[in-house]
Each structure stands twice: as structure tokens, then as C-alpha cells.
Design a protein around this motif. Structure first.
Motif, PDB file in Angstrom:
ATOM      1  N   GLY A   1       0.820  -1.204   0.000  1.00 61.38           N
ATOM      2  CA  GLY A   1       0.000   0.000   0.000  1.00 61.38           C
ATOM      3  C   GLY A   1       0.854   1.256   0.000  1.00 61.38           C
ATOM      4  O   GLY A   1       2.060   1.225  -0.227  1.00 61.38           O
ATOM      5  N   SER A   2       0.211   2.403   0.244  1.00 59.46           N
ATOM      6  CA  SER A   2       0.899   3.695   0.279  1.00 59.46           C
ATOM      7  C   SER A   2       0.605   4.366   1.617  1.00 59.46           C
ATOM      8  O   SER A   2      -0.404   4.079   2.245  1.00 59.46           O
ATOM      9  N   VAL A   3       1.496   5.283   2.015  1.00 58.60           N
ATOM     10  CA  VAL A   3       1.277   6.058   3.240  1.00 58.60           C
ATOM     11  C   VAL A   3       1.209   7.538   2.867  1.00 58.60           C
ATOM     12  O   VAL A   3       2.086   8.040   2.157  1.00 58.60           O
ATOM     13  N   TYR A   4       0.178   8.216   3.320  1.00 57.58           N
ATOM     14  CA  TYR A   4       0.038   9.666   3.134  1.00 57.58           C
ATOM     15  C   TYR A   4       0.050  10.282   4.537  1.00 57.58           C
ATOM     16  O   TYR A   4      -0.621   9.787   5.445  1.00 57.58           O
ATOM     17  N   TYR A   5       0.791  11.346   4.693  1.00 58.07           N
ATOM     18  CA  TYR A   5       0.952  11.924   6.036  1.00 58.07           C
ATOM     19  C   TYR A   5       0.744  13.429   5.973  1.00 58.07           C
ATOM     20  O   TYR A   5       1.374  14.124   5.166  1.00 58.07           O
ATOM     21  N   TYR A   6      -0.185  13.928   6.803  1.00 55.49           N
ATOM     22  CA  TYR A   6      -0.488  15.357   6.837  1.00 55.49           C
ATOM     23  C   TYR A   6      -0.342  15.841   8.281  1.00 55.49           C
ATOM     24  O   TYR A   6      -1.313  15.853   9.053  1.00 55.49           O
TER      25      TYR A   6
END
Length: 1157
Positions: free
Chosen positions: A775-780
Motif C-alpha cells: 500500500g501507500s502512506v500519506y501523512y499530513y
């Protein structure tokens, strides 16, 4: 799934951490004494036991900073470099280290001696040398801890343990034969040599030589000749909506197609039986570890998923070709008349079995011929045209002479201490391999497939001597503007190593072709004789498969064990008080409403929703209901599905209910006071829901999970963010998320994580759920709908791209290489299912991968080698497809040629992946030392082995002039920096990005680009879609280049800064920012106003063009001297000194000091 299923390369259970990084080959799981592979320092590592202080400078990084697997290599704390640990009594990987799934095929490489290491030191005084390095220094054995060895193969280890439990439930579309019947070959068994030699016509003015262009061993043009033109491959793009041509129609050809493309039925004929190896018994289990002992003569169905079937001889069946683009390209042009690569020469069949007359020119290119000759069915001599050998045949002495007569630009000597302006004004192109023109023209696009060394050393000892890492960087599912798609019932592959036919094979005659990887001679199937592009028969060398280095096949039924799965999307939403406060739920629901019709899929597409706080909420969306029903499960200790149907529904049939739910969700929880987060149980529920079909799970989380399984506690000490020399807690706190990810991978489920939080969330632990499931990781960080509007815009744009980009389901990928080369470590997000098969439950166009390689056998008799990556996946429309990329590179035998072919950006990208793994498996200071030593060792090797005249100064070849700068940039990058306050989650996310992002995007994160934008002009501008895009010069990252009178844009990949000087030109302030003065520039300006002025249009066009070149959306921050973000901007000034880090000039002095020791 029991923890026993996670042995081998993904680590073992019992509370230990798992690695997902350099994935080491399970087939090589018994430590051999003295055999290392670029990570000599590693021994089995148990993260759960108390750690002794890491010894100075172990070897190169074993696994990702956030990944845990024991690197396969010997590391004994405090042991002298010259001794190696005795063989371990149990497989090394049973105790996972941190990193990414480490995969490493058996190798028989001897350790290279090791270099010195600098201690990681954040303070300006030059660090003392420590022993962390990628390889060892042959001249100076050290009594210090083991050092990195870049390119040595990992030690073979005992019998592989089961790699993972067999998938439960539906098995993916991968045909995996029983492990007992056909063990997979070692990665190197797919040995490959590349293209067959071809002869080019010689003109009177062309230098004599057996068909090679006038290039020399040094990748430079001989004096008096022009460099071979290189036509980069046209970008290819896959358009999901377009179906490829099917079987040739029986009626009149369809109107409107160019004559050359109108499909016509292939001539009938008896298919060649000899071309069809009997298919082996297929096995539905893809998770069994298989010994790689198969002989090269056996058909290899064990490739399971990606490559089960062989050449299937059937009726001359549907055979069509489609350019996926509506604008169909003209038929590919065959090469020059005598070109042997990819097509047979115009000689009678069988010509190859007779010796050529003494003066006859060869029908194959000599480079290829040399590679294939030893394996030919009959001896054949390729005569050289009068005038002597071509460049590829130069002896080392001739090579040295040619170097003296004309040094190639790549080897021009640069004194780094004297030349300040090393940065080119624009983007740095990938180096062009020194290949014959006809090969280069069809070689794979470097944006898709790139090697750290574009000239492959002939032996492992040469590679070790060069002190540079050998590896590949891939972007296999990249969006392409043109992609040839072939529909055929027969996919032609080598019967021995299962390589797909490609432009670098050789045709012995019309009916036989020779594999460029293992040299087996294969029969050409009858169907392959027909060319759907030219509508001609009898010219197999002109088929699209042999004219394109990147191609996609629509796979026949032999490549699937079950019907292709539908597109299934499940959204798992945090609805705790903290989540509602951030306001992300409104943005998510609105974005999905806006893009619901653009989700990739067909009439079978399914969607579902789960929300959670201290309980789990399911939503019944069954057709016939008047409104969505919420079903709450409060027993989070034993999760169950409250209803068998209605939780995952057909999107087309239930779209109105889905839209109703999205409109009501934000208000449903707006008054909640529930502060707890049961993320673990929610993931378990989602897994139960998706496991029958597989699909994509999108998880949105805003805080540290604190309830139920997978609960975590804060491990960050804010007081030690800047002061600690070694950063703790880069590895997971629990193995729950890794185990669940491996279960997901077995059921073809990938998990994407969106983390929106201002507080510590332990990304090192949570990230495992995405890392091992592909999968992918998005971080805000600090996401808030009111206080941080720039993050909101970023989230919106990223979410739109995420929801609408193309996707591949139940995918697997295998990389093959020429005999003599072997792959030992993978980097990226995946699970290694067998010795070299990457399991990718989902594959997306924004994911990059890297592999490390070693040379197991000398490549003496080869002039070129090839690499092939094959990706088998199910499209969102339910088609089984195989995308194949093939890269061909020359083999060289001199140090100068190896250095001349070095790709400095690819080397930096691979070292960054290795350093991430090393940070987690050893320590951050170790990784920093090893990177510094990479620069010291390669420049030392250049000085000792290539320079004939020793000169004072810090000397580098022009092709590596930026290497020290990039290493310093890595040392100051958020992932590896010390002495600067860096939040732990920010650091771990930076490490994730370095391993996951394709090279082009990762390089911007390592070394940002700085432009002056207050004086943009149309001079040298690009014209794209009727827009004029200015092209300002790239500036060095130093405050010297800033001016109070100007405005400067810094592009750091994920973020952009527009710095406004205090005395900035008033014209820029009014015409671009729309403010009357410097003092009037708002503090949190993140959008440029759309003003109707030439200056505004130019600036916005340039920033928009930069943003369009990447798949994520970088936020823009306009900053002044007083801005809070100014320190972030200044931290990217890599060439300047800080309190805790050397300036670029000081770093060069330090390198010089170490090299001259």
C-alpha cells in the motif's frame, strides 16, 4: 494466520518486529562464513531484547527505517573486520530485524575488503573515520567493525522456511505450481545475456568495426565521429477505457484505421508443436517458499502468477495489436537491413550453422554475437570487417590509449575544491549507455527502468574495486502516454528461464530464436509468424513484442486460477472526537462524492464503509433500503461481521444509498465526545470483509490507536528530538500491523494509510500495515480544516488523484537478469512471496522499487547483459494483463569505463534506500557513516584506479561531480539529519518516501531545486498546450544565491517555498502577489492570486508545470524573513554550515582528508 507463516524473509512471530526493506532471499537462509552482501554487519537481530550500544559503523543498511527484518549478513558487535561469525544454527531470518521484507537469493560472492568509516557526527568538526561502509577496502584491512559491502551477494542460508502461510480463501490469479514439483530457479538462473549481435551496414566514412557505432569502451565517441543518436522511447500511456484489438475480424477491416494497422486474420497453418512445453501442474498456493534449484532446461511454471504458462500452441488464434492510444502509431520500423537483434538477417534459414567466409561481415551485431556465440548450436565465426575491431572489442590497452587521446566528458577530471558552479542549469538527464545505435534506440525508457551503472563490470572483483553499488531502480506501472498492447493466445517465452520475447533476443532463422538471458534456442510458434501491425506473414522479427522494450500483453486464461477479481474499495474512517475536530471527514466525503463516477472499475465495482472510535460501525447499503443502516459492534475483542450481505455493495446498483451515506456521515458524529481509537479491531473487521474478494482498503487515522489489539503508547521524547545522536524507535513497537498486513497480502488486500494528526501517531508501527501489503502512506502533520488551509488543499488534491488514478489488483512482479548476475535485496512496499516474486495485492502508477545486485559469475564472454521486469496484474476492468520492461546494458572490463557509466542520481537513490534500512537495523549514526564512506571510497577508487597522473585537490570524474553534494544533502535530509529538532513521525515518513517514491521525485526530496522567479522571461521558455512555461536556471542551495531584492522559489518535492526578499521588486509584489508592499504580504499565504498580468501568468504557469510533473500535490508557502516556516526553508540550504552540520566546502575538505590518509 500463525506467526510461523511469516518466517524467512518477512520475519518470525512471537512479538518480534518484521522487516520490509531490502528483502532478503529466503532461498539463501543459512549464513555462510565470510559471505556478505552489502550488509556485512548484520546478524540476527531481536528487537525485543535489550540493545547494546551499536558498535561503530556496521555495514550497509539491511532494512527500512520502519521495517524490521534481520538483514542477512554477518554482524557481530565489536568484532574485528577481519573475522566473520560462524554459521548460525538456525535460519538467520527467523528473528526479524527492522526494514522491509528482505529478500536475497543465494549468492556465492566473496567479501570485498572494507573501507573506513566516518563516525556520524553532526557537529562541524570533521568526523573521525568509523568503519561503516558499503564495501571493504582491499588495500587497508581494518580492525574495526565490519563495513558495508555493496555488491556482494548475501550469504546463502539453510533451507528456506515457509515464507508465509498459504493464502486462505480465494486464491489470486497466480498460477503457482506445486513447490515440490518445480522449484523456482534462483534469480540468477534466469540468467540472461542480452541482445544478439547484429551487423550494421558500414559506410565508407564509418570507422571499421563489426557493426558497433563509433563509440569506445569509455562511453564516448571516438574523435571525428558523431555520438550515436539516441531516441528515448516514446512515453507510453495506458488508457483503461480503451480495449485492445481482438482477433482479426472475419469481415472487412474496420473503417478509419490506417491501412498498416487494419487487423487481418493470420494465415492458417499447423502450429509448431515443438514450441509448446507441456504446462506443469499448477498450484493455487502462491505463498509457499520454493527452493530455487531448477535446472535451466526445465519449463518454469513455478513463476506462478506472473509466468505460469509457456508458449501455448493452439489454433492460430486471436492475434492483435493495439496502441491503446486512439492515434495509432505507424508500424515500427525495422532496424538496418542486417540488424540481428529482434529480427533475423536476410539470409537463408540455417545460415547460422555454417562458418562465415573469412571476409564476410557478420549478420549479428558483434556485441550480441559475442554474448550468444558460446551457446550457439554450431560454431560460428563473426568476421570483423577490414580495419580491425570496433570499440566494443577494444582491449584494455587500446582502451587506455583511447582515453589518453580523447577523454569522454563523463571522465573529465573535476577538482571539487576549485569548481563551485557544478549544478547544471536544468534537469540532469540519465546517462546514455554505450550501446550500438540500433540497440539504444529501442532500449527501455530510463524513467521506467534505470541502473546505477550503465556499464556493467565484467567481474565482481572489478565491481568491488570500483566501490559503487550495483542496482536497478524501477517505476514499473508508471503512467505512459503510449503503450503498445498485444492480444494474443500465445505469449512467447523462453522455455527454460521464462523470459518474455523482447527486442534483444536473436532470431537464428524464421523458426528459431535465442533467449538473451539464458541463450536457450526456442521455436517460434506458428501464430507468432503473423504480424498484426503490418498484416504480413513470415516476419516474426517485426512484431511489436520484438520492437518495443516496454509492452503490455492481455493474458490468456492460462494466467489465472480464478476469474479476475472486481474492483473493490473499502473505506475505514476514524470518527473519534479528535478526527471530527480536524474536519477531514467533510473533505473526504465531498471528494468521494465529486469523484465517485471516476473510480476505476466496471459494472462489478463494489464499495463499502466502516467507521470506528471505541466501537466499530458497519453500514448496510443493500439495494432496496430507503436509507443506509448503521450497525454497531461494541465487542472489539472478538470482531465479527453483523450481517453477511449489504456491507460491500455494487456501486452501480446502490449509488444513491452510497451518496446518501457520504452526505450524512460528517453530521452523524459532529457531537461525539468519544476520544478512544480502536484502529486494530477496525482493521480486523475490514480484513474479514475484504478477504473473500481482495481489493483496496483506505484507512483514515488521526491519533495514536489506544484501544483493543494494536494499541500503542507514545514512544517519542520531545526533549531528545535534537540532542540525541542516535534516534530510537525507528522500528515498530508491535508486530500486530505487520502480521495483519501479511494476512491481507495473502488475500489480495492492500492497505493505504492516510495519517492526519498534529500529535505523535507512531508511524513506524502503523506504516507496517501498508509496507507489507504493497500500500501507500500519506501523512499530513498538523492537519486542521481552519488552521492549516495549505494542508487541506494538499489533502484534497492528493485524494482526487488517489481515487481516480489507475490501479492493478492481485499483482505480482518478477525481475530477471542475465546469467552471472543475481538480485539479492529489494526495496519498496511489497511482500516477497517466494525467492524473487514480489506480491503486490494492489499496484499503483506512483510506486517505485529498487533492487541491489551482485555479479556471481564472470561476464567474460558477454558484451551486453539484459534485465527484464514483468508485472502481472488484473486491471480495474477485469482484464489480466502483463506489462514487460526490458533493459540492455554493455559489459566493460576497465575501471575507467565503469566510472564513465556511473549514474550519480540512481546511485544516490539506491544508497538512500540502503541507508533507511541501515538506520532501522543498526543505527542512524551507522547509516550516516556508511553514506559518507560511500563518497570517500568511490573517489578513492577513482583516484587510485583511473587517474594516471596524481594531482593535488579532491578529484572526481565529471559524471560523479555531484556525488559528494548529494551525500551531504542526504545527511541533512529530514530522514537522516541530527542536531536539528525533527519529530519522530516526520523522520519516519521521510524514510518511507525515500524507499517508495520513484527516483525522479525522491531526488527533489534529497536535493531541492532553487529558482529566482522575480525576473522570469519568455527566453528559452517551453510551449506546452498553448501555455508558455518559463525555464529559470537552477541555483545552488546556499544563502549566497539569495538576494533581498528578489523572490526565490524552492521546490523540495513534497513542499514548495516562495521566499520574498525584504527589498523585493515592488513590481513583483503588486503584479504577482497582489500586495502593495513587503509588509503587506500575509503570514499564511499559500495560494497565488490569479491576476491578469504577464508576471502573474508566468509565475503561476511555472509553478503549475512543476506540480504537474509529479503525482502528489506539493503545498506552496509564501514566506518572509519573519515567517515561522523560514527555518524550514533555510534547512534546505544544503551548502551552508549550520550549528550541527558541515558546509559543503567543509565536507569536501573532510573527504579530501580521509582520501589522502
Amino acid at each position: 494466520m500463525s506467526t510461523a507463516g511469516f518466517n524467512s524473509q518477512n520475519g518470525t512471530g512471537s512479538g518480534q518486529v518484521y522487516a520490509n526493506g531490502p528483502s532478503q532471499n529466503p532461498a539463501a537462509l543459512q549464513q555462510l562464513q565470510g559471505v556478505n552482501y552489502g550488509m556485512t554487519y548484520q546478524q540476527t537481530y531481536n528487537p525485543m531484547q535489550a540493545k547494546a550500544p551499536a558498535p561503530p559503523g556496521p555495514g550497509l543498511y539491511p532494512s527500512g527505517a520502519y521495517q524490521p527484518v534481520p538483514p542477512v549478513s554477518s554482524y557481530q558487535p565489536g568484532q574485528p573486520l577481519t573475522s566473520y561469525p560462524p554459521p548460525l544454527s538456525q535460519p538467520l531470518l527467523t528473528r526479524p530485524l527492522m526494514g522491509t521484507p528482505s529478500h536475497t537469493p543465494p549468492q556465492s560472492a566473496s567479501p570485498s575488503p572494507g573501507p573506513r568509516l566516518l563516525p556520524a557526527q553532526g557537529t562541524p568538526p570533521p568526523p573521525a573515520v568509523s568503519s561503516s561502509s558499503f564495501y571493504q577496502n582491499p588495500q587497508q584491512p581494518q580492525p574495526m567493525a565490519p563495513a558495508w559491502q555493496y555488491n556482494t551477494a548475501p550469504p546463502p542460508m539453510g533451507p528456506p522456511t515457509s515464507m508465509s502461510a498459504p493464502p486462505r480463501g480465494p486464491v489470486a490469479n497466480h498460477v503457482n505450481p506445486a513447490a515440490s514439483s518445480t522449484p523456482p530457479p534462483p534469480p540468477s538462473s534466469a540468467a540472461y545475456i542480452s541482445a544478439p549481435p547484429t551487423q550494421q551496414p558500414h559506410s565508407a566514412t564509418q570507422p571499421s568495426g563489426p557493426g558497433m557505432p563509433p563509440t569506445s569502451l569509455h562511453a564516448y565517441t571516438q574523435p571525428g565521429t558523431a555520438a550515436p543518436p539516441v531516441n528515448p522511447m516514446v512515453p507510453h500511456t495506458y488508457q483503461p477505457g480503451r480495449t485492445p484489438y481482438g482477433p482479426p475480424p472475419t469481415g472487412p477491416p474496420p473503417a478509419g484505421l490506417p491501412p498498416a494497422m487494419k487487423p487481418t486474420p493470420p494465415p492458417t497453418g499447423v502450429p509448431g508443436a515443438s514450441a509448446t512445453p507441456p504446462p506443469l501442474k499448477a498450484d493455487a498456493q502462491c505463498g509457499v517458499s520454493v527452493k530455487s534449484t531448477q535446472s535451466s532446461a526445465e519449463p518454469d511454471c513455478q513463476e506462478a502468477d506472473i509466468e505460469c504458462p509457456g508458449t501455448v500452441a493452439g489454433p492460430a488464434a486471436s492475434n492483435s495489436y493495439n496502441h491503446v492510444d486512439n492515434k495509432i502509431a505507424p508500424p515500427p520500423q525495422p532496424g538496418p537491413p542486417g540488424r540481428h537483434l529482434g529480427h533475423y538477417p536476410s539470409l537463408p534459414p540455417g545460415y547460422q550453422n555454417t562458418p562465415a567466409p573469412q571476409n564476410a561481415t557478420s549478420a549479428m551485431h558483434p556485441a550480441i554475437q559475442a554474448a550468444t556465440q558460446p551457446y550457439s548450436q554450431a560454431p560460428q565465426r563473426y568476421q570483423q570487417p577490414p580495419g580491425g575491431p570496433g570499440p566494443a572489442q577494444l582491449s584494455p590497452s587500446l582502451a587506455a590509449m583511447s582515453l589518453q587521446s580523447s577523454t569522454p566528458e563523463a571522465l573529465r577530471v573535476v577538482n571539487l575544491l576549485q569548481e563551485r558552479n557544478l549544478l547544471p542549469p536544468g534537469p540532469i538527464p540519465a546517462p546514455i549507455p554505450c550501446l550500438p545505435q540500433d540497440l539504444q534506440k529501442i532500449n527501455c525508457n530510463p524513467e521506467v527502468f534505470r541502473c546505477t551503472l550503465t556499464s556493467i563490470p565484467q567481474t565482481q572483483s572489478l565491481l568491488s574495486k570500483a566501490k559503487m553499488p550495483l542496482g536497478l531502480l524501477l517505476h514499473p506501472f508508471k503512467d505512459l502516454s503510449q503503450l503498445p498492447v498485444v492480444t494474443s493466445s500465445t505469449i512467447v517465452r523462453c522455455r527454460s528461464c521464462r523470459t518474455y520475447i523482447n527486442p534483444f533476443v536473436s532470431f537464428l532463422d524464421q523458426r528459431r530464436w535465442k533467449c538473451n538471458l539464458c541463450y536457450r534456442v526456442n521455436d517460434v510458434p506458428e501464430e507468432f509468424m503473423y504480424n498484426p501491425v503490418s498484416r504480413s506473414y513470415g516476419e516474426p522479427h517485426k512484431r511489436p513484442e520484438v520492437q518495443n522494450a516496454t509492452i503490455e500483453f492481455i493474458a490468456p486464461s492460462e494466467y489465472m486460477l480464478r476469474p479476475p477479481q472486481p474492483a473493490v474499495y473499502l473505506f475505514v474512517l476514524d470518527v473519534s472526537h479528535n478526527a471530527v475536530e480536524t474536519g477531514y471527514l467533510n473533505v473526504f466525503c465531498q471528494s468521494l462524492l465529486d469523484n465517485i463516477n471516476a473510480l476505476p472499475g466496471d459494472s462489478r465495482t463494489k464499495v463499502g464503509f466502516i467507521s470506528f472510535d471505541s466501537t466499530i460501525h458497519f453500514y448496510n447499503l443493500q439495494e432496496g433500503l430507503s436509507q443506509p443502516q448503521m450497525l454497531i459492534v461494541s465487542d472489539i475483542e472478538d470482531i465479527f461481521l453483523p450481517t453477511p450481505d449489504g456491507l460491500l455493495v455494487n456501486l452501480n446498483e446502490c449509488k444513491e444509498l452510497v451518496q446518501d451515506l457520504l452526505k450524512s456521515l460528517p453530521t452523524l458524529f459532529e457531537k461525539t465526545m468519544e476520544t478512544q481509537s480502536a484502529l486494530g479491531p477496525a482493521l480486523q473487521a475490514a480484513f474479514k470483509l475484504l478477504s473473500p474478494t481482495g481489493g483496496r482498503m483506505s484507512v483514515f487515522q488521526t491519533q495514536l490507536p489506544n484501544l483493543g489489539v494494536g494499541a500503542l503508547q507514545s514512544r517519542e521524547d520531545p526533549n531528545q528530538r535534537a540532542s540525541a545522536k542516535d534516534i530510537q524507535h525507528l522500528s515498530p513497537a508491535t508486530d500486530f500491523y505487520k502480521k495483519l498486513a501479511l494476512d491481507c497480502s495473502g488475500q489480495q488486500v492492500a492497505v493505504d494509510l492516510f495519517l492526519l494528526s498534529a500529535r505523535y501517531c507512531d508511524l513506524a508501527s502503523l506504516g507496517c500495515i501498508s509496507r507489507y501489503s504493497a500500500g501507500s502512506v500519506y501523512y499530513y502533520p498538523s492537519y486542521h480544516h481552519q488552521h492549516n488551509p495549505a494542508q487541506v488543499e494538499c489533502f484534497q488534491k492528493d485524494l482526487k488523484r488517489y481515487l481516480t488514478r489507475k490501479i492493478g489488483f492481485e499483482a505480482v512482479m518478477r525481475i530477471r537478469c542475465t546469467k552471472g548476475l543475481s538480485i539479492h535485496t529489494f526495496h519498496g512496499n511489497f511482500f516477497v512471496r517466494s525467492t524473487d516474486l514480489l506480491s503486490l495485492p494492489n499496484v499503483n502508477p506512483d510506486a517505485g522499487f529498487a533492487v541491489q545486485m551482485s555479479i556471481e559469475e564472470n561476464l567474460d564472454d558477454m558484451q551486453v547483459v539484459s534485465f527484464q521486469a514483468a508485472l502481472l496484474y488484473t486491471s480495474s476492468k477485469g482484464e489480466r494483463r502483463i506489462r514487460v520492461h526490458t533493459l540492455c546494458l554493455p559489459v566493460v572490463n576497465s575501471m575507467s569505463d565503469i566510472f564513465a557509466g556511473a549514474d550519480v542520481q540512481a546511485i544516490t537513490g539506491l544508497l538512500a534506500c540502503m541507508a533507511v534500512d541501515r538506520s532501522a537495523s543498526a543505527s542512524l549514526s551507522d547509516a550516516r557513516d556508511a553514506m559518507t564512506n560511500a563518497a570517500i571510497d568511490s573517489l578513492t577508487s577513482y583516484r587510485q584506479s583511473v587517474l594516471t597522473i596524481q594531482q593535488p585537490g579532491l578529484l572526481a570524474p565529471a559524471c560523479l561531480r555531484l556525488f559528494p553534494l548529494y551525500i551531504l544533502a542526504l545527511l541533512k535530509q529530514k530522514a537522516f539529519r541530527t542536531g536539528t529538532s525533527t519529530r519522530l513521525d516526520d523522520r519516519v515518513f521521510a524514510m518511507c518516501q525515500l524507499k517508495y517514491q520513484p527516483l525522479a521525485y525522491a531526488m527533489l526530496m534529497i536535493h531541492p531545486a532553487l529558482y529566482r522567479v522575480d525576473d522570469l522571461t519568455d527566453e528559452g521558455a517551453l510551449n506546452i498546450n498553448e501555455r508558455t512555461i518559463p525555464q529559470p536556471r537552477v541555483l545552488q542551495l546556499t544563502v549566497e544565491k539569495l538576494s533581498r531584492e528578489g523572490a526565490f522559489l524552492m521546490d523540495a518535492g513534497m513542499v514548495m517555498y516562495l521566499w520574498i526578499g525584504r527589498n523585493c521588486n515592488p513590481n513583483f509584489l503588486t503584479q504577482v502577489l497582489g500586495v502593495p508592499s513587503y509588509a503587506a504580504v500575509p503570514d499564511n499565504l499559500y495560494l497565488l492570486p490569479e491576476l491578469d498580468t504577464a508576471e502573474s501568468q508566468r509565475t503561476r504557469a511555472f509553478i503549475g508545470w512543476l506540480r504537474d510533473q509529479r503525482p502528489f500535490f506539493p503545498s506552496l508557502h509564501v514566506i518572509r524573513d519573519e515567517s515561522q516556516l523560514k527555518p524550514s526553508f533555510m534547512q534546505n540550504m544544503i551548502e551552508d554550515r549550520t550549528e550541527s552540520a558541515l558546509s559543503y566546502y567543509e565536507f569536501l575538505l573532510h573527504l579530501q582528508q580521509q582520501i589522502s590518509k
